[in-house]
Scaffold this motif. Structure first.
Motif, PDB file in Angstrom:
ATOM      1  N   GLY A  36       0.742  -1.007   0.119  1.00 55.00           N
ATOM      2  CA  GLY A  36      -0.016  -0.076  -0.003  1.00 55.00           C
ATOM      3  C   GLY A  36       0.906   1.226   0.164  1.00 55.00           C
ATOM      4  O   GLY A  36       2.011   1.072  -0.284  1.00 55.00           O
ATOM      5  N   PRO A  37       0.086   2.509   0.119  1.00 52.80           N
ATOM      6  CA  PRO A  37       0.910   3.657   0.143  1.00 52.80           C
ATOM      7  C   PRO A  37       1.952   3.768   1.261  1.00 52.80           C
ATOM      8  O   PRO A  37       2.808   4.418   1.159  1.00 52.80           O
ATOM      9  N   LEU A  38       1.851   3.262   2.323  1.00 52.97           N
ATOM     10  CA  LEU A  38       3.008   3.172   3.565  1.00 52.97           C
ATOM     11  C   LEU A  38       2.300   1.992   4.389  1.00 52.97           C
ATOM     12  O   LEU A  38       1.600   1.353   4.366  1.00 52.97           O
ATOM     13  N   PRO A  39       3.505   1.745   5.396  1.00 57.98           N
ATOM     14  CA  PRO A  39       3.489   0.431   6.012  1.00 57.98           C
ATOM     15  C   PRO A  39       2.324   0.619   7.221  1.00 57.98           C
ATOM     16  O   PRO A  39       1.960   1.660   7.631  1.00 57.98           O
ATOM     17  N   ALA A  40       1.635  -0.469   7.387  1.00 56.14           N
ATOM     18  CA  ALA A  40       0.523  -0.640   8.298  1.00 56.14           C
ATOM     19  C   ALA A  40       1.162  -0.756   9.791  1.00 56.14           C
ATOM     20  O   ALA A  40       2.334  -1.408   9.802  1.00 56.14           O
ATOM     21  N   ALA A  82       4.965   7.703  -4.945  1.00 57.76           N
ATOM     22  CA  ALA A  82       4.365   7.276  -6.246  1.00 57.76           C
ATOM     23  C   ALA A  82       3.089   6.350  -6.338  1.00 57.76           C
ATOM     24  O   ALA A  82       2.513   6.303  -7.270  1.00 57.76           O
ATOM     25  N   ASP A  83       2.722   6.234  -4.861  1.00 63.81           N
ATOM     26  CA  ASP A  83       1.417   5.645  -4.802  1.00 63.81           C
ATOM     27  C   ASP A  83       0.143   6.743  -4.935  1.00 63.81           C
ATOM     28  O   ASP A  83       0.349   7.749  -4.318  1.00 63.81           O
ATOM     29  N   PRO A  84      -0.718   6.580  -5.711  1.00 68.32           N
ATOM     30  CA  PRO A  84      -1.953   7.774  -5.983  1.00 68.32           C
ATOM     31  C   PRO A  84      -2.495   7.975  -4.478  1.00 68.32           C
ATOM     32  O   PRO A  84      -3.020   9.126  -4.248  1.00 68.32           O
ATOM     33  N   LEU A  85      -2.643   6.843  -3.415  1.00 68.87           N
ATOM     34  CA  LEU A  85      -3.145   7.123  -2.157  1.00 68.87           C
ATOM     35  C   LEU A  85      -2.190   7.789  -1.114  1.00 68.87           C
ATOM     36  O   LEU A  85      -2.563   7.941  -0.010  1.00 68.87           O
ATOM     37  N   CYS A  86      -1.054   8.128  -1.477  1.00 65.91           N
ATOM     38  CA  CYS A  86      -0.085   8.837  -0.737  1.00 65.91           C
ATOM     39  C   CYS A  86      -0.109  10.203  -1.076  1.00 65.91           C
ATOM     40  O   CYS A  86       0.612  10.769  -2.083  1.00 65.91           O
ATOM     41  N   LEU A 432      -1.722  16.781  -4.434  1.00 67.31           N
ATOM     42  CA  LEU A 432      -1.976  15.762  -5.918  1.00 67.31           C
ATOM     43  C   LEU A 432      -0.720  16.024  -6.478  1.00 67.31           C
ATOM     44  O   LEU A 432      -0.628  16.810  -7.373  1.00 67.31           O
ATOM     45  N   LEU A 433       0.169  15.278  -6.338  1.00 66.46           N
ATOM     46  CA  LEU A 433       1.733  15.736  -7.182  1.00 66.46           C
ATOM     47  C   LEU A 433       1.984  14.644  -8.005  1.00 66.46           C
ATOM     48  O   LEU A 433       3.165  14.384  -8.724  1.00 66.46           O
ATOM     49  N   ASN A 434       1.119  13.368  -8.194  1.00 62.48           N
ATOM     50  CA  ASN A 434       1.310  12.245  -8.949  1.00 62.48           C
ATOM     51  C   ASN A 434       0.558  12.344 -10.297  1.00 62.48           C
ATOM     52  O   ASN A 434      -0.760  12.081 -10.242  1.00 62.48           O
ATOM     53  N   PRO A 435       1.322  12.629 -11.491  1.00 64.70           N
ATOM     54  CA  PRO A 435       0.495  12.910 -12.606  1.00 64.70           C
ATOM     55  C   PRO A 435      -0.044  11.478 -13.433  1.00 64.70           C
ATOM     56  O   PRO A 435      -0.942  11.634 -14.133  1.00 64.70           O
ATOM     57  N   ASP A 440     -10.296   6.592 -10.709  1.00 60.27           N
ATOM     58  CA  ASP A 440     -10.696   5.537 -10.093  1.00 60.27           C
ATOM     59  C   ASP A 440      -9.800   5.571  -8.515  1.00 60.27           C
ATOM     60  O   ASP A 440     -10.168   5.349  -7.542  1.00 60.27           O
ATOM     61  N   ASP A 441      -8.539   6.089  -8.645  1.00 55.24           N
ATOM     62  CA  ASP A 441      -7.805   6.362  -7.399  1.00 55.24           C
ATOM     63  C   ASP A 441      -8.586   7.354  -6.703  1.00 55.24           C
ATOM     64  O   ASP A 441      -8.570   7.287  -5.235  1.00 55.24           O
ATOM     65  N   LEU A 442      -8.991   8.455  -7.312  1.00 57.91           N
ATOM     66  CA  LEU A 442      -9.693   9.785  -6.395  1.00 57.91           C
ATOM     67  C   LEU A 442     -10.790   8.953  -5.722  1.00 57.91           C
ATOM     68  O   LEU A 442     -11.267   9.463  -4.557  1.00 57.91           O
ATOM     69  N   ALA A 443     -11.624   8.175  -6.510  1.00 59.01           N
ATOM     70  CA  ALA A 443     -12.931   7.535  -6.095  1.00 59.01           C
ATOM     71  C   ALA A 443     -12.572   6.623  -4.654  1.00 59.01           C
ATOM     72  O   ALA A 443     -13.417   6.695  -3.734  1.00 59.01           O
ATOM     73  N   ALA A 444     -11.346   6.041  -4.912  1.00 58.30           N
ATOM     74  CA  ALA A 444     -10.976   4.730  -3.995  1.00 58.30           C
ATOM     75  C   ALA A 444     -10.508   5.749  -2.667  1.00 58.30           C
ATOM     76  O   ALA A 444     -10.872   5.442  -1.577  1.00 58.30           O
TER      77      ALA A 444
END
Length: 455
Positions: A36-40, A82-86, A432-435, A440-444
């Protein structure tokens, strides 16, 4: 015992190739382990995993597998921009070409404190810094580690240009590094102007400049082009006009928004930048560079003369008279790595159109996310984004619940969102800096926030 191979020289490429494969494989395995975008698990779990991976920091006998183990552990425990949720901070995913250039800089290891340590790098830096300064409408620039160093250097140059008698005037929206720089430099307590809508109140600024007595040039107004909390831009032309009328020096902190200069569609938002005496730029934000890639542009190159130092082993008089360039006046630092290489490679590879397209893309993604929030009955949008930062919050939620949502997502490793306080309320912040971010990422992302909000 054989000597460990060096990164440069005739054996360098051969030594690096298998190590690069190891690094790339470990980056990939660490990413997959993270999932995922960062460790759990939060700070304690991450720290425990890292301690297990490191073991004995300085063992009696070396571990030939250390590179793979530690890169894997770092990747597994990373917050991956680079993860859209980061999307919490001004923390960009670096371009592959810039990262590759950074490898070359590390392998060659030039140090920009004397010409004989960095013959080509010193000329490259001179060419690129001059061109980027011209892009802002100013005359020259120097490389820094980022906005904090640039802002401190800007106040230092102002202090020296006016023989120490300067006072900082800035908005409540200014970056924290500006008041801290005034403290570090021994300047008087800054005059803080209200910014009730997130940008400097012009009437309050006019009143402050009128009320503070002193000779012309004794005041330094710091405006912001891209605030850290909401990405807002102060009214630069009007502030420049007030500075001219009151004889104040103008510094513009464009660490966030400076990258808009590359975009034909958005560069007009920076109108007024050319009126500044100094401008802070950070290309490790809207420039997609690995950290660090900061600059300070100056209107008057003569201001940089105060940085000049003499050290016989670096810039002896007879060497400079014989034509060897003197680099000690180009920074507050002595040893400096050639951060300009990755910037130069990026500018040359992508060109204005390529970089402008990246800027346009992230700005468009931010507008799309704002529209998604606006039409969702469960959320409140702060405002339309000026650059690529979107502030929002679950409708009707108290501040404590907003903060708890963010921490829950962080602890579960689901998403990385920032926080900002505006209008006396706490907002979630998506920068939002990931081009490559897609609808779908935004909705998620929105669904994750919705699912983590207490009912």
């Amino acid at each position: 015992m054989s000597t460990p191979p060096l990164a440069s020289g005739p054996e360098g490429p051969g030594a690096l190739r298998p190590l690069l494969d190891t690094v790339l494989d470990a980056l990939d395995s660490g990413r997959r382990a993270r999932g995922g975008p960062l460790p759990a698990g939060g700070p304690d779990a991450v720290a425990a995993r890292m301690r297990d991976a490191v073991g004995d920091v300085l063992p009696d006998q070396g571990d030939p597998d250390a590179l793979r183990k530690l890169v894997h552990a770092l990747a597994e425990g990373a917050a991956d921009p680079a993860d859209p949720l980061c999307a919490a901070h001004l923390h960009c995913p670096p371009l592959a070409v810039a990262t590759a250039a950074d490898l070359a800089a590390s392998a060659l290891n030039p140090s920009l404190d004397s010409w004989d340590q960095a013959p080509a790098a010193s000329e490259l830096e001179a060419l690129v810094t001059r061109e980027l300064a011209l892009e802002t409408g100013l005359a020259d620039s120097v490389v820094t580690t980022g906005g904090t160093e640039s802002n401190q250097l800007a106040l230092l140059l102002a202090r020296e240009a006016h023989r120490g008698g300067v006072r900082l005037v800035c908005g409540t929206n200014a970056h924290h590094s500006l008041p801290r720089a005034a403290w570090l430099l021994g300047l008087p307590e800054p005059v803080i102007v209200p910014a009730p809508a997130g940008t400097i109140d012009l009437a309050a600024l006019h009143e402050a400049l009128t009320d503070i007595s002193g000779p012309r040039g004794s005041l330094v107004v710091a405006a912001t082009a891209g605030t850290t909390d909401a990405g807002l831009i102060d009214p630069l032309p009007e502030i420049a006009g007030l500075c001219a009328a009151h004889g104040a020096r103008l510094h513009i902190d464009a660490a966030h928004g400076g990258g808009l200069l590359f975009s034909d569609r958005h560069r007009d938002k920076l109108t007024g930048l050319e009126a500044a005496h100094t401008v802070t730029l950070d290309l490790h934000k809207l420039g997609w560079q690995p950290v660090a890639a900061g600059l300070l542009a100056v209107r008057h190159p003569r201001d940089l003369a105060v940085l000049h130092q003499r050290a016989d082993y670096l810039n002896a008089d007879d060497d400079t008279e014989a034509g060897l360039p003197d680099l000690l006046g180009r920074s507050l630092r002595t040893t400096r790595r050639p951060d300009i290489l990755k910037i130069a490679v990026t500018l040359k590879t992508l060109g204005r159109s390529g970089l402008g397209a990246l800027v346009d893309q992230v700005c468009a993604v931010a507008r799309e996310f704002a529209d998604l929030i606006r039409h969702h009955p469960g959320f409140e949008l702060y405002d339309r984004p000026t650059i690529s930062t979107v502030l929002f919050r679950p409708a009707g939620a108290p501040d404590a619940a907003v903060a708890a949502v963010r921490r829950k997502l962080l602890t579960e490793g689901c998403a990385v969102l920032g926080r900002a306080r505006l209008d006396d309320r706490l907002w979630l912040k998506a920068t939002l800096l990931n081009p490559d971010t897609r609808p779908d990422d935004l909705a998620a992302l929105l669904k994750l926030v919705e699912g983590s909000t207490p009912r």
